[in-house]
Design a protein around this motif. Structure first.
Motif, PDB file in Angstrom:
ATOM      1  N   ASP A  15       0.838  -1.196   0.000  1.00  0.00           N
ATOM      2  CA  ASP A  15       0.000   0.000   0.000  1.00  0.00           C
ATOM      3  C   ASP A  15       0.877   1.252   0.000  1.00  0.00           C
ATOM      4  N   ALA A  16       0.310   2.351  -0.453  1.00  0.00           N
ATOM      5  CA  ALA A  16       1.036   3.618  -0.424  1.00  0.00           C
ATOM      6  C   ALA A  16       1.369   3.984   1.019  1.00  0.00           C
ATOM      7  N   PRO A  17       2.587   4.424   1.295  1.00  0.00           N
ATOM      8  CA  PRO A  17       2.968   4.750   2.682  1.00  0.00           C
ATOM      9  C   PRO A  17       2.195   5.944   3.204  1.00  0.00           C
ATOM     10  N   LYS A  18       1.875   5.925   4.482  1.00  0.00           N
ATOM     11  CA  LYS A  18       1.190   7.042   5.110  1.00  0.00           C
ATOM     12  C   LYS A  18       2.178   8.173   5.396  1.00  0.00           C
ATOM     13  N   THR A  19       1.663   9.381   5.366  1.00  0.00           N
ATOM     14  CA  THR A  19       2.513  10.556   5.596  1.00  0.00           C
ATOM     15  C   THR A  19       3.215  10.495   6.937  1.00  0.00           C
ATOM     16  N   GLU A  20       2.514  10.011   7.960  1.00  0.00           N
ATOM     17  CA  GLU A  20       3.100   9.982   9.307  1.00  0.00           C
ATOM     18  C   GLU A  20       4.183   8.907   9.466  1.00  0.00           C
ATOM     19  N   SER A  21       4.349   8.042   8.471  1.00  0.00           N
ATOM     20  CA  SER A  21       5.379   7.006   8.563  1.00  0.00           C
ATOM     21  C   SER A  21       6.636   7.356   7.775  1.00  0.00           C
ATOM     22  N   THR A  22       6.668   8.533   7.132  1.00  0.00           N
ATOM     23  CA  THR A  22       7.803   8.916   6.303  1.00  0.00           C
ATOM     24  C   THR A  22       8.813   9.763   7.085  1.00  0.00           C
ATOM     25  N   HIS A  23      10.034   9.787   6.563  1.00  0.00           N
ATOM     26  CA  HIS A  23      11.118  10.575   7.148  1.00  0.00           C
ATOM     27  C   HIS A  23      11.394  11.745   6.199  1.00  0.00           C
ATOM     28  N   THR A  24      11.231  12.972   6.660  1.00  0.00           N
ATOM     29  CA  THR A  24      11.291  14.126   5.768  1.00  0.00           C
ATOM     30  C   THR A  24      12.207  15.220   6.322  1.00  0.00           C
ATOM     31  N   PRO A  64       9.798   7.874  12.695  1.00  0.00           N
ATOM     32  CA  PRO A  64       9.598   8.755  11.539  1.00  0.00           C
ATOM     33  C   PRO A  64       9.344  10.181  12.012  1.00  0.00           C
ATOM     34  N   GLY A  65       9.652  11.130  11.158  1.00  0.00           N
ATOM     35  CA  GLY A  65       9.438  12.524  11.535  1.00  0.00           C
ATOM     36  C   GLY A  65      10.229  13.453  10.650  1.00  0.00           C
ATOM     37  N   LEU A 345      11.158  -2.087   1.691  1.00  0.00           N
ATOM     38  CA  LEU A 345      12.090  -1.258   0.949  1.00  0.00           C
ATOM     39  C   LEU A 345      11.997   0.172   1.459  1.00  0.00           C
ATOM     40  N   LEU A 346      13.121   0.855   1.509  1.00  0.00           N
ATOM     41  CA  LEU A 346      13.135   2.279   1.822  1.00  0.00           C
ATOM     42  C   LEU A 346      13.400   3.039   0.538  1.00  0.00           C
ATOM     43  N   VAL A 354      12.071  10.023   2.712  1.00  0.00           N
ATOM     44  CA  VAL A 354      12.276   8.569   2.654  1.00  0.00           C
ATOM     45  C   VAL A 354      10.972   7.880   3.025  1.00  0.00           C
ATOM     46  N   GLN A 355      10.497   7.030   2.128  1.00  0.00           N
ATOM     47  CA  GLN A 355       9.228   6.341   2.334  1.00  0.00           C
ATOM     48  C   GLN A 355       9.473   4.852   2.580  1.00  0.00           C
ATOM     49  N   PRO A 356       8.944   4.282   3.669  1.00  0.00           N
ATOM     50  CA  PRO A 356       9.026   2.830   3.871  1.00  0.00           C
ATOM     51  C   PRO A 356       7.929   2.131   3.065  1.00  0.00           C
TER      52      PRO A 356
END
Length: 452
Positions: A15-24, A64-65, A345-346, A354-356
Protein backbone atom coordinates in the motif's frame (compact mmCIF):
# COMPACT_ATOMS: atom_id res chain seq x y z
CA UNK A 1 6.89 -9.67 -19.98
CA UNK A 2 7.32 -12.44 -17.37
CA UNK A 3 5.26 -15.63 -17.06
CA UNK A 4 2.60 -16.09 -14.36
CA UNK A 5 2.37 -19.19 -12.18
CA UNK A 6 0.94 -20.32 -8.86
CA UNK A 7 3.04 -19.07 -5.95
CA UNK A 8 2.55 -18.30 -2.27
CA UNK A 9 3.99 -14.84 -3.04
CA UNK A 10 1.73 -14.34 -6.05
CA UNK A 11 -0.50 -11.81 -4.29
CA UNK A 12 2.18 -9.87 -2.42
CA UNK A 13 1.12 -6.22 -2.28
CA UNK A 14 2.29 -2.85 -0.99
CA UNK A 15 0.00 0.00 0.00
CA UNK A 16 1.04 3.62 -0.42
CA UNK A 17 2.97 4.75 2.68
CA UNK A 18 1.19 7.04 5.11
CA UNK A 19 2.51 10.56 5.60
CA UNK A 20 3.10 9.98 9.31
CA UNK A 21 5.38 7.01 8.56
CA UNK A 22 7.80 8.92 6.30
CA UNK A 23 11.12 10.58 7.15
CA UNK A 24 11.29 14.13 5.77
CA UNK A 25 13.04 17.48 5.99
CA UNK A 26 16.52 16.66 4.71
CA UNK A 27 18.22 17.78 1.53
CA UNK A 28 20.04 14.73 0.28
CA UNK A 29 23.35 14.42 -1.50
CA UNK A 30 22.33 12.40 -4.55
CA UNK A 31 25.25 13.14 -6.82
CA UNK A 32 25.47 11.52 -10.24
CA UNK A 33 26.68 7.96 -9.76
CA UNK A 34 25.71 4.35 -9.25
CA UNK A 35 24.97 4.42 -5.53
CA UNK A 36 21.71 3.49 -3.82
CA UNK A 37 21.79 6.70 -1.69
CA UNK A 38 20.32 4.86 1.31
CA UNK A 39 21.28 1.80 3.38
CA UNK A 40 19.59 0.16 6.37
CA UNK A 41 20.28 -2.15 9.29
CA UNK A 42 17.50 -3.75 11.32
CA UNK A 43 17.32 -0.65 13.57
CA UNK A 44 18.70 2.31 11.59
CA UNK A 45 18.95 3.76 8.10
CA UNK A 46 21.49 6.23 6.74
CA UNK A 47 21.37 8.91 4.02
CA UNK A 48 24.09 11.37 2.97
CA UNK A 49 23.17 15.04 3.39
CA UNK A 50 23.85 17.82 0.92
CA UNK A 51 26.62 20.24 1.85
CA UNK A 52 30.23 20.21 3.00
CA UNK A 53 31.83 18.14 5.69
CA UNK A 54 30.48 14.78 4.58
CA UNK A 55 27.42 14.70 6.85
CA UNK A 56 25.17 11.66 7.24
CA UNK A 57 21.76 11.48 8.85
CA UNK A 58 21.18 8.25 10.77
CA UNK A 59 17.51 7.70 11.46
CA UNK A 60 15.60 5.05 13.38
CA UNK A 61 12.95 2.97 11.63
CA UNK A 62 10.59 3.40 14.57
CA UNK A 63 11.02 7.19 14.71
CA UNK A 64 9.60 8.75 11.54
CA UNK A 65 9.44 12.52 11.53
CA UNK A 66 10.97 15.73 10.26
CA UNK A 67 14.70 16.41 10.17
CA UNK A 68 15.64 20.01 11.06
CA UNK A 69 19.02 21.22 9.71
CA UNK A 70 21.21 22.62 12.48
CA UNK A 71 19.06 21.05 15.18
CA UNK A 72 18.77 17.32 14.52
CA UNK A 73 22.05 15.52 15.34
CA UNK A 74 24.07 14.05 12.46
CA UNK A 75 27.25 12.11 11.84
CA UNK A 76 30.18 13.88 10.17
CA UNK A 77 33.96 13.74 10.00
CA UNK A 78 35.11 13.36 6.39
CA UNK A 79 36.89 16.14 4.53
CA UNK A 80 34.84 15.52 1.38
CA UNK A 81 31.39 14.39 0.30
CA UNK A 82 30.26 10.88 1.27
CA UNK A 83 29.67 8.71 -1.80
CA UNK A 84 28.59 5.42 -0.23
CA UNK A 85 27.96 3.82 3.15
CA UNK A 86 27.27 0.32 4.42
CA UNK A 87 25.98 -1.27 7.63
CA UNK A 88 27.85 -4.17 9.20
CA UNK A 89 25.55 -7.23 8.80
CA UNK A 90 26.73 -8.57 12.18
CA UNK A 91 26.51 -5.32 14.13
CA UNK A 92 23.44 -3.16 13.58
CA UNK A 93 25.17 -0.15 15.14
CA UNK A 94 28.30 -0.10 12.96
CA UNK A 95 28.32 2.08 9.84
CA UNK A 96 31.08 2.39 7.25
CA UNK A 97 31.31 5.54 5.10
CA UNK A 98 33.29 6.12 1.89
CA UNK A 99 34.27 9.59 0.76
CA UNK A 100 35.75 11.78 -1.92
CA UNK A 101 38.64 12.37 0.50
CA UNK A 102 39.89 8.82 -0.42
CA UNK A 103 39.26 7.39 3.06
CA UNK A 104 36.83 4.96 4.66
CA UNK A 105 35.64 5.54 8.23
CA UNK A 106 33.90 3.18 10.63
CA UNK A 107 31.41 4.60 13.12
CA UNK A 108 29.47 3.29 16.10
CA UNK A 109 25.92 4.53 16.64
CA UNK A 110 25.07 4.84 20.38
CA UNK A 111 22.38 2.52 21.69
CA UNK A 112 20.39 5.54 22.92
CA UNK A 113 20.58 7.38 19.57
CA UNK A 114 17.26 9.18 19.07
CA UNK A 115 17.42 12.13 16.63
CA UNK A 116 13.62 12.19 16.30
CA UNK A 117 11.30 12.03 19.31
CA UNK A 118 8.30 9.71 19.56
CA UNK A 119 6.00 12.57 18.48
CA UNK A 120 7.89 13.00 15.18
CA UNK A 121 9.65 16.23 16.18
CA UNK A 122 13.37 16.84 15.92
CA UNK A 123 15.25 16.13 19.14
CA UNK A 124 18.37 18.11 20.00
CA UNK A 125 21.41 15.94 20.61
CA UNK A 126 25.16 15.59 20.22
CA UNK A 127 26.62 15.00 16.76
CA UNK A 128 28.81 11.95 16.14
CA UNK A 129 32.21 13.31 15.10
CA UNK A 130 34.64 10.65 16.28
CA UNK A 131 35.17 7.60 14.05
CA UNK A 132 36.28 4.21 15.35
CA UNK A 133 38.63 3.30 12.51
CA UNK A 134 40.05 5.10 9.47
CA UNK A 135 41.05 2.98 6.46
CA UNK A 136 43.55 4.72 4.20
CA UNK A 137 44.91 3.19 1.01
CA UNK A 138 42.98 4.29 -2.07
CA UNK A 139 44.61 6.93 -4.26
CA UNK A 140 41.33 8.50 -5.40
CA UNK A 141 37.76 8.85 -4.13
CA UNK A 142 36.07 5.71 -2.79
CA UNK A 143 32.82 5.04 -4.65
CA UNK A 144 31.34 1.74 -3.43
CA UNK A 145 31.59 -0.61 -0.44
CA UNK A 146 30.20 -4.01 0.55
CA UNK A 147 30.61 -5.96 3.78
CA UNK A 148 31.39 -9.67 3.55
CA UNK A 149 28.20 -11.77 3.92
CA UNK A 150 29.63 -14.49 6.21
CA UNK A 151 33.00 -13.37 7.67
CA UNK A 152 33.20 -10.88 10.53
CA UNK A 153 34.68 -7.44 9.85
CA UNK A 154 35.72 -7.91 6.21
CA UNK A 155 34.94 -5.02 3.85
CA UNK A 156 35.37 -4.60 0.09
CA UNK A 157 35.78 -1.12 -1.42
CA UNK A 158 36.14 0.17 -4.97
CA UNK A 159 37.63 3.48 -6.02
CA UNK A 160 38.15 5.83 -8.93
CA UNK A 161 41.75 4.58 -8.95
CA UNK A 162 40.28 1.45 -10.65
CA UNK A 163 41.09 -0.88 -7.76
CA UNK A 164 39.12 -3.04 -5.34
CA UNK A 165 40.58 -3.44 -1.86
CA UNK A 166 39.63 -5.93 0.84
CA UNK A 167 40.05 -4.80 4.45
CA UNK A 168 40.12 -6.44 7.86
CA UNK A 169 38.53 -3.59 9.78
CA UNK A 170 39.31 -5.14 13.18
CA UNK A 171 43.05 -4.74 12.56
CA UNK A 172 42.70 -1.79 10.11
CA UNK A 173 44.78 -3.80 7.65
CA UNK A 174 44.46 -4.11 3.89
CA UNK A 175 44.10 -7.79 2.92
CA UNK A 176 44.44 -7.54 -0.86
CA UNK A 177 44.13 -5.27 -3.89
CA UNK A 178 42.61 -6.11 -7.28
CA UNK A 179 44.12 -3.91 -9.99
CA UNK A 180 42.86 -5.39 -13.28
CA UNK A 181 39.80 -3.20 -13.82
CA UNK A 182 40.04 -1.05 -16.91
CA UNK A 183 37.41 1.49 -15.97
CA UNK A 184 35.20 2.84 -13.17
CA UNK A 185 33.39 0.23 -11.08
CA UNK A 186 29.59 0.61 -11.18
CA UNK A 187 28.67 -2.25 -8.87
CA UNK A 188 30.35 -4.75 -6.57
CA UNK A 189 28.62 -7.75 -4.96
CA UNK A 190 29.70 -10.82 -2.96
CA UNK A 191 28.57 -14.34 -3.80
CA UNK A 192 26.54 -16.45 -1.34
CA UNK A 193 29.52 -17.70 0.70
CA UNK A 194 31.82 -14.75 0.08
CA UNK A 195 34.51 -16.78 -1.70
CA UNK A 196 34.38 -14.44 -4.69
CA UNK A 197 32.90 -11.12 -5.71
CA UNK A 198 31.71 -9.63 -9.00
CA UNK A 199 32.36 -6.16 -10.36
CA UNK A 200 30.43 -4.40 -13.11
CA UNK A 201 32.51 -1.73 -14.83
CA UNK A 202 31.97 1.16 -17.17
CA UNK A 203 33.76 -0.86 -19.89
CA UNK A 204 30.56 -3.03 -19.94
CA UNK A 205 32.40 -6.06 -18.52
CA UNK A 206 31.44 -8.09 -15.46
CA UNK A 207 34.40 -9.74 -13.75
CA UNK A 208 34.15 -12.60 -11.25
CA UNK A 209 37.13 -12.37 -8.92
CA UNK A 210 38.55 -14.86 -6.42
CA UNK A 211 38.52 -12.82 -3.23
CA UNK A 212 41.65 -14.33 -1.68
CA UNK A 213 43.92 -14.42 -4.74
CA UNK A 214 42.53 -11.25 -6.41
CA UNK A 215 42.52 -13.07 -9.75
CA UNK A 216 39.77 -12.96 -12.37
CA UNK A 217 38.20 -16.40 -12.60
CA UNK A 218 35.50 -15.67 -15.16
CA UNK A 219 34.29 -12.71 -17.14
CA UNK A 220 31.35 -11.42 -19.19
CA UNK A 221 32.99 -9.20 -21.76
CA UNK A 222 29.80 -7.43 -22.89
CA UNK A 223 27.02 -7.76 -20.34
CA UNK A 224 24.78 -5.12 -21.98
CA UNK A 225 25.28 -3.06 -25.13
CA UNK A 226 23.98 0.26 -23.77
CA UNK A 227 26.05 2.96 -22.12
CA UNK A 228 24.00 3.12 -18.90
CA UNK A 229 25.15 1.54 -15.65
CA UNK A 230 25.11 -2.24 -15.15
CA UNK A 231 24.03 -3.87 -11.86
CA UNK A 232 24.86 -7.42 -10.77
CA UNK A 233 23.13 -9.82 -8.39
CA UNK A 234 24.07 -13.39 -7.40
CA UNK A 235 20.91 -15.50 -7.26
CA UNK A 236 21.55 -17.39 -4.04
CA UNK A 237 23.16 -20.82 -4.40
CA UNK A 238 21.71 -21.48 -7.85
CA UNK A 239 24.95 -20.79 -9.71
CA UNK A 240 23.11 -18.11 -11.69
CA UNK A 241 23.74 -14.38 -11.89
CA UNK A 242 21.34 -11.58 -12.81
CA UNK A 243 22.46 -8.40 -14.55
CA UNK A 244 20.44 -5.30 -15.41
CA UNK A 245 21.33 -2.71 -17.99
CA UNK A 246 20.36 -1.20 -21.33
CA UNK A 247 20.42 -2.63 -24.81
CA UNK A 248 21.69 -0.57 -27.70
CA UNK A 249 18.22 0.11 -29.11
CA UNK A 250 15.32 -1.20 -27.05
CA UNK A 251 15.96 0.18 -23.56
CA UNK A 252 16.16 -1.59 -20.22
CA UNK A 253 16.65 -5.33 -19.93
CA UNK A 254 17.40 -8.09 -17.43
CA UNK A 255 19.66 -11.05 -18.21
CA UNK A 256 20.22 -14.38 -16.47
CA UNK A 257 23.68 -15.96 -16.77
CA UNK A 258 24.99 -19.40 -15.83
CA UNK A 259 28.35 -19.15 -14.08
CA UNK A 260 29.40 -22.44 -15.72
CA UNK A 261 29.09 -20.89 -19.19
CA UNK A 262 29.15 -17.13 -19.66
CA UNK A 263 29.38 -17.05 -23.46
CA UNK A 264 25.74 -16.01 -23.74
CA UNK A 265 22.86 -15.39 -21.33
CA UNK A 266 20.35 -18.10 -20.50
CA UNK A 267 17.52 -15.61 -20.78
CA UNK A 268 16.93 -11.97 -21.73
CA UNK A 269 13.87 -10.12 -20.43
CA UNK A 270 13.00 -6.81 -22.06
CA UNK A 271 11.53 -4.37 -19.55
CA UNK A 272 10.78 -0.98 -21.15
CA UNK A 273 12.41 1.98 -22.89
CA UNK A 274 12.96 4.19 -19.82
CA UNK A 275 16.38 5.74 -19.26
CA UNK A 276 16.95 5.22 -15.52
CA UNK A 277 19.21 2.45 -14.23
CA UNK A 278 17.49 -0.65 -12.86
CA UNK A 279 18.44 -1.66 -9.32
CA UNK A 280 17.48 -5.28 -8.52
CA UNK A 281 16.59 -5.98 -4.88
CA UNK A 282 16.80 -9.78 -4.47
CA UNK A 283 15.30 -11.62 -1.49
CA UNK A 284 17.46 -14.75 -1.26
CA UNK A 285 15.03 -16.41 1.18
CA UNK A 286 12.04 -16.31 -1.16
CA UNK A 287 13.67 -15.84 -4.62
CA UNK A 288 11.52 -12.76 -5.18
CA UNK A 289 13.11 -9.91 -7.17
CA UNK A 290 12.04 -6.27 -6.80
CA UNK A 291 13.06 -4.27 -9.86
CA UNK A 292 13.48 -0.62 -8.90
CA UNK A 293 14.31 1.91 -11.60
CA UNK A 294 15.77 5.33 -10.93
CA UNK A 295 13.15 7.87 -11.94
CA UNK A 296 10.37 5.26 -11.83
CA UNK A 297 7.28 5.46 -9.67
CA UNK A 298 6.46 1.76 -9.97
CA UNK A 299 8.36 -1.21 -8.55
CA UNK A 300 8.01 -4.49 -10.44
CA UNK A 301 7.96 -7.84 -8.62
CA UNK A 302 8.80 -11.25 -10.05
CA UNK A 303 9.89 -14.63 -8.75
CA UNK A 304 13.04 -16.39 -9.92
CA UNK A 305 12.97 -20.13 -10.71
CA UNK A 306 16.11 -22.06 -11.61
CA UNK A 307 14.74 -23.29 -14.92
CA UNK A 308 13.19 -21.77 -18.02
CA UNK A 309 11.49 -19.32 -18.30
CA UNK A 310 13.27 -18.18 -15.04
CA UNK A 311 10.98 -15.18 -14.31
CA UNK A 312 7.39 -15.35 -13.04
CA UNK A 313 5.34 -12.19 -12.55
CA UNK A 314 3.85 -11.48 -9.11
CA UNK A 315 0.80 -9.23 -8.80
CA UNK A 316 1.32 -5.58 -9.81
CA UNK A 317 4.13 -4.76 -7.39
CA UNK A 318 3.97 -1.18 -6.16
CA UNK A 319 2.46 1.62 -8.22
CA UNK A 320 3.12 5.32 -7.63
CA UNK A 321 3.62 8.58 -9.49
CA UNK A 322 6.43 9.65 -7.14
CA UNK A 323 9.81 8.99 -8.83
CA UNK A 324 12.46 6.97 -7.05
CA UNK A 325 16.00 8.30 -6.60
CA UNK A 326 17.43 5.55 -4.40
CA UNK A 327 16.33 2.40 -2.61
CA UNK A 328 17.51 -0.26 -0.15
CA UNK A 329 16.16 -3.37 1.54
CA UNK A 330 15.77 -3.66 5.31
CA UNK A 331 17.27 -6.92 6.69
CA UNK A 332 14.65 -9.60 7.21
CA UNK A 333 15.28 -9.57 10.98
CA UNK A 334 13.83 -6.05 11.14
CA UNK A 335 10.42 -6.83 9.61
CA UNK A 336 6.98 -7.06 11.21
CA UNK A 337 6.66 -10.83 10.91
CA UNK A 338 3.25 -11.13 12.57
CA UNK A 339 1.78 -8.77 9.96
CA UNK A 340 3.13 -11.05 7.18
CA UNK A 341 5.55 -8.37 6.00
CA UNK A 342 7.95 -10.25 3.71
CA UNK A 343 10.06 -7.30 2.50
CA UNK A 344 10.46 -3.64 3.39
CA UNK A 345 12.09 -1.26 0.95
CA UNK A 346 13.14 2.28 1.82
CA UNK A 347 12.50 4.60 -1.11
CA UNK A 348 14.34 7.91 -1.51
CA UNK A 349 12.30 10.61 -3.25
CA UNK A 350 12.88 14.20 -4.34
CA UNK A 351 10.16 15.99 -2.40
CA UNK A 352 8.65 13.42 -0.01
CA UNK A 353 11.73 12.25 1.88
CA UNK A 354 12.28 8.57 2.65
CA UNK A 355 9.23 6.34 2.33
CA UNK A 356 9.03 2.83 3.87
CA UNK A 357 7.36 0.42 1.43
CA UNK A 358 6.00 -2.65 3.20
CA UNK A 359 5.34 -5.67 0.96
CA UNK A 360 2.87 -8.05 2.58
CA UNK A 361 1.47 -11.48 1.75
CA UNK A 362 -2.26 -11.47 2.60
CA UNK A 363 -3.17 -14.10 5.21
CA UNK A 364 -6.28 -14.44 7.39
CA UNK A 365 -4.57 -16.07 10.36
CA UNK A 366 -2.79 -14.03 13.04
CA UNK A 367 -0.37 -16.90 13.70
CA UNK A 368 3.23 -17.13 12.44
CA UNK A 369 3.29 -18.28 8.80
CA UNK A 370 6.26 -20.68 8.42
CA UNK A 371 5.64 -21.33 4.71
CA UNK A 372 6.44 -17.73 3.74
CA UNK A 373 9.27 -17.30 6.26
CA UNK A 374 12.10 -19.78 5.68
CA UNK A 375 15.14 -19.42 7.90
CA UNK A 376 17.10 -16.27 7.14
CA UNK A 377 20.66 -15.02 7.63
CA UNK A 378 21.36 -14.26 11.29
CA UNK A 379 23.53 -11.57 12.86
CA UNK A 380 26.19 -14.12 13.83
CA UNK A 381 29.18 -14.48 11.48
CA UNK A 382 30.06 -17.94 10.20
CA UNK A 383 33.81 -17.35 10.72
CA UNK A 384 36.33 -14.70 11.62
CA UNK A 385 38.26 -12.63 9.10
CA UNK A 386 41.39 -14.67 9.80
CA UNK A 387 39.57 -18.00 9.35
CA UNK A 388 38.02 -16.85 6.08
CA UNK A 389 41.31 -15.47 4.77
CA UNK A 390 42.91 -18.82 5.65
CA UNK A 391 40.50 -20.70 3.38
CA UNK A 392 37.35 -21.29 5.41
CA UNK A 393 34.26 -21.41 3.15
CA UNK A 394 30.85 -21.33 4.82
CA UNK A 395 27.38 -20.10 4.02
CA UNK A 396 25.62 -17.64 6.33
CA UNK A 397 24.45 -18.84 9.73
CA UNK A 398 20.68 -18.87 9.68
CA UNK A 399 17.92 -18.29 12.21
CA UNK A 400 14.18 -18.80 12.51
CA UNK A 401 11.92 -15.77 12.26
CA UNK A 402 9.29 -17.33 14.51
CA UNK A 403 8.94 -15.02 17.56
CA UNK A 404 8.67 -18.13 19.78
CA UNK A 405 12.24 -19.06 18.82
CA UNK A 406 13.59 -15.64 19.77
CA UNK A 407 15.49 -16.96 22.79
CA UNK A 408 17.48 -19.40 20.65
CA UNK A 409 18.02 -17.15 17.64
CA UNK A 410 21.32 -15.40 17.15
CA UNK A 411 22.94 -17.54 19.82
CA UNK A 412 26.64 -16.90 20.06
CA UNK A 413 29.08 -14.20 21.01
CA UNK A 414 27.92 -10.59 20.92
CA UNK A 415 29.54 -8.54 18.16
CA UNK A 416 32.91 -7.15 19.16
CA UNK A 417 32.60 -3.50 20.12
CA UNK A 418 35.23 -1.20 18.66
CA UNK A 419 36.56 1.83 20.51
CA UNK A 420 38.16 4.90 18.96
CA UNK A 421 41.73 5.99 19.67
CA UNK A 422 40.45 9.09 21.47
CA UNK A 423 38.21 7.00 23.73
CA UNK A 424 41.03 4.59 24.57
CA UNK A 425 43.42 7.49 25.24
CA UNK A 426 40.88 9.02 27.62
CA UNK A 427 40.48 5.69 29.42
CA UNK A 428 44.28 5.36 29.74
CA UNK A 429 44.53 8.85 31.27
CA UNK A 430 41.82 7.98 33.80
CA UNK A 431 43.65 4.78 34.71
CA UNK A 432 46.96 6.63 35.07
CA UNK A 433 45.31 9.17 37.37
CA UNK A 434 43.83 6.36 39.45
CA UNK A 435 47.22 4.60 39.68
CA UNK A 436 48.93 7.79 40.89
CA UNK A 437 46.22 8.23 43.52
CA UNK A 438 46.62 4.65 44.78
CA UNK A 439 50.42 4.97 44.80
CA UNK A 440 50.07 8.10 46.94
CA UNK A 441 47.90 6.18 49.41
CA UNK A 442 50.47 3.39 49.61
CA UNK A 443 53.31 5.88 50.14
CA UNK A 444 51.35 7.65 52.90
CA UNK A 445 50.76 4.33 54.63
CA UNK A 446 54.43 3.40 54.36
CA UNK A 447 53.70 0.31 52.29
CA UNK A 448 56.42 -0.69 49.86
CA UNK A 449 55.59 -1.81 46.31
CA UNK A 450 57.24 -2.34 42.97
CA UNK A 451 57.31 1.03 41.17
CA UNK A 452 58.56 -0.33 37.84
Amino acid sequence: MFKIRTSKYRHVFCDAPKTESTHTGFRLSTVTGDQQYIKASTKYFAVALFGGGGAVYVGRHDRPGRFVPGHTPTLHGHAGAILDFEWNPFDDTMLATASEDTTIKLWSIPEDWEPIAANGQSKKGTDIEESLVDLVGHAKKVNLMRFHPTAANVLASSSSDYTVKLWDIETSQELSTFEEMQDLCQDIVWDYKGDSYATACKDKSVRFIDARSSKVGKMIKMAHDGVKGVKVCYLGQSGKVLTTGHSRATGREVKIWDLKSLDKPLHVEKIDTAAGALMPMYDADTDVIYLCGKGDGNIRTCEFEDKAPYFHKLNDGFRSTVPLKGVCMVPKRGLDIMQCETVRLLKVTNEQGVQPLSFTVPRKSDAFQPDIYPNTASNVPAHTAQEWWGGSSKGPKTMSLNPRDKSTNGAGKAPKKFQSVATLSSDVKKLETRIRYLEGKLDAAGISYDKK
